[in-house]
Design an enzyme around this catalytic site. Structure first.
Site, short mmCIF file in Angstrom:
data_model
loop_
_atom_site.label_atom_id
_atom_site.label_comp_id
_atom_site.label_asym_id
_atom_site.label_seq_id
_atom_site.Cartn_x
_atom_site.Cartn_y
_atom_site.Cartn_z
N HIS A 269 71.79 -90.84 64.84
CA HIS A 269 73.11 -90.56 64.27
C HIS A 269 73.43 -91.48 63.09
O HIS A 269 74.42 -91.26 62.39
CB HIS A 269 74.20 -90.61 65.34
CG HIS A 269 74.60 -91.99 65.78
ND1 HIS A 269 75.79 -92.23 66.44
CD2 HIS A 269 73.98 -93.20 65.68
CE1 HIS A 269 75.88 -93.52 66.71
NE2 HIS A 269 74.81 -94.12 66.27
N GLU A 300 72.34 -89.26 72.48
CA GLU A 300 73.13 -89.00 71.29
C GLU A 300 74.31 -88.08 71.62
O GLU A 300 74.32 -87.40 72.65
CB GLU A 300 72.28 -88.31 70.21
CG GLU A 300 71.14 -89.14 69.64
CD GLU A 300 71.59 -90.08 68.53
OE1 GLU A 300 72.81 -90.15 68.24
OE2 GLU A 300 70.72 -90.77 67.95
N GLU A 330 77.43 -87.30 63.57
CA GLU A 330 77.24 -86.75 64.91
C GLU A 330 77.01 -85.25 64.75
O GLU A 330 77.75 -84.58 64.04
CB GLU A 330 78.46 -87.02 65.79
CG GLU A 330 78.89 -88.48 65.89
CD GLU A 330 77.87 -89.37 66.58
OE1 GLU A 330 76.78 -88.89 66.95
OE2 GLU A 330 78.16 -90.57 66.74
#
EC number: 2.1.1.4
Length: 364
Positions: A269, A300, A330
């Protein structure tokens, strides 16, 4: 068109106007909750409550943290915000009100206090002048061509986040301590809820694993797994000694040690699409074949996947905007899938057991 807009504004009811103003001001002042939380953490108010038998009055708190008597009324105002926010609980009796810990403030207890987990350093990672100052450059970053070519952090500070961490020992220590805390909590949850992701593995490399918190948790739960941590040389040089973990200094873009499994927690990310593809290709070179148990484990955020409750969903989006300061992102599932396919992987599985974040198993 302009006339219709004016008419719509004119028909806004008194109650709508009032509520709109309240909502707007609520958004504007939401940062006060973050600052109050940071102040309580730095004052070690959770420690004061814990050390006072689990319940403390304002007088107790002031004495424990060493406040000047003139600040007692100010402390009451601070605690009023923090109790409304769910950080502490207040109990009004016949005498002076007492404050107790909640499940949130238990995570703010210091190292020297008996606790299972702590996240006080993560509070400092999120709520610190360096991070907050970056957000004040959002407008410039969006609109100025020169600023748009660098990260939000660089606009505010003239260097990348990682350069500051490497060159400022105090900032670097805080950041790395925060990562250790976050990894310890995440791994505890994973090993309780999804330990199967590590079963049958003989060897594992934690890429970007810092001081080895993830690897240490894996080794404690699965002593037969040979664990290696790969991180930058100046990071692994400060890692605590652990006979069960091998620390290797290096660059994840150039080489990843061979293992059955490569694990990356909150690494991708930080990078844009093309760099993620390069990293995943290096991972694919390092892992065993799929029929031999080879896979990549990612921890993640997958935006839109996980808890349907409002707070976790909002947290995913807040994380996404927060990551702009390092030029990170993200991703939604389709964005992850594109990275995996371009890197030459055949399949993946998302395991949403971390509320805001997920485990992603990626198969060669």
């Amino acid at each position: 068109m302009a006339q219709n807009v004016q008419e719509n504004e004119q028909v806004m009811s008194t109650e709508d106007l009032l509520q709109a103003q309240i909502e707007l001001y609520h958004h504007c002042l939401a940062f006060i909750k973050s600052m109050a939380l940071r102040a309580a953490t730095d004052l070690r108010i959770p420690d004061a409550i814990h050390c006072n038998g689990g319940a403390a009055t304002l007088t107790d708190l002031a004495a424990h943290v060493g406040l000047h008597p003139t600040k007692l009324s100010h402390l009451r105002r601070l605690m009023r915000v923090l109790t409304l926010s769910g950080i502490f609980t207040v109990h009004d009796g016949d005498g002076e009100a007492t404050y107790t810990l909640t499940r949130v403030s238990r995570l703010l207890l210091s190292d020297g206090v008996e606790r299972t987990h702590g996240l006080s350093q993560m509070v400092r990672v999120f709520v610190n002048p360096v991070a907050v100052a970056s957000q004040f450059s959002l407008h410039e970053w969006f609109t100025v061509e020169k600023a748009a070519a660098v990260s939000l952090f660089e606009v505010a500070h003239g260097c990348t986040r990682w350069e500051m961490i490497a060159n400022d020992s105090k900032d670097g220590s805080m950041f790395n301590a925060g990562m250790v805390e976050d990894s310890s909590v995440a791994m505890d949850i994973i090993l309780r809820k999804s330990s199967n992701v590590f079963r049958g593995i003989n060897s594992l490399v934690d890429v970007g694993g810092g001081y080895g918190a993830v690897a240490a948790a894996v080794v404690r739960a699965f002593p037969d797994i040979k664990c290696t941590v790969l991180d930058l040389p100046h990071i692994v040089a400060k890692a605590p000694s652990n006979n069960n973990i091998q620390f290797v200094g290096g660059d994840l873009f150039e080489f990843i040690p061979a293992a059955d499994v490569v694990l990356l927690k909150c690494i991708l990310h930080c990078w844009q699409h093309d760099d993620c593809v390069k990293i995943m290709r290096r991972c694919k070179e390092a892992i065993s074949a799929r029929d031999a148990g080879g896979k990549v484990i990612l921890i993640e955020v997958v935006v839109g996947i996980g808890s349907n409750e409002t707070v976790p969903k909002e947290m995913q989006l807040l994380f996404d905007v927060f990551m702009m300061y390092t030029d990170g992102i993200e991703r939604e599932e389709h964005e992850w899938k594109k990275i995996f396919l371009e890197a030459g992987f055949s399949d993946y599985k998302i395991i949403p057991v971390l509320g805001v974040r997920s485990i992603i198993e990626v198969y060669p």
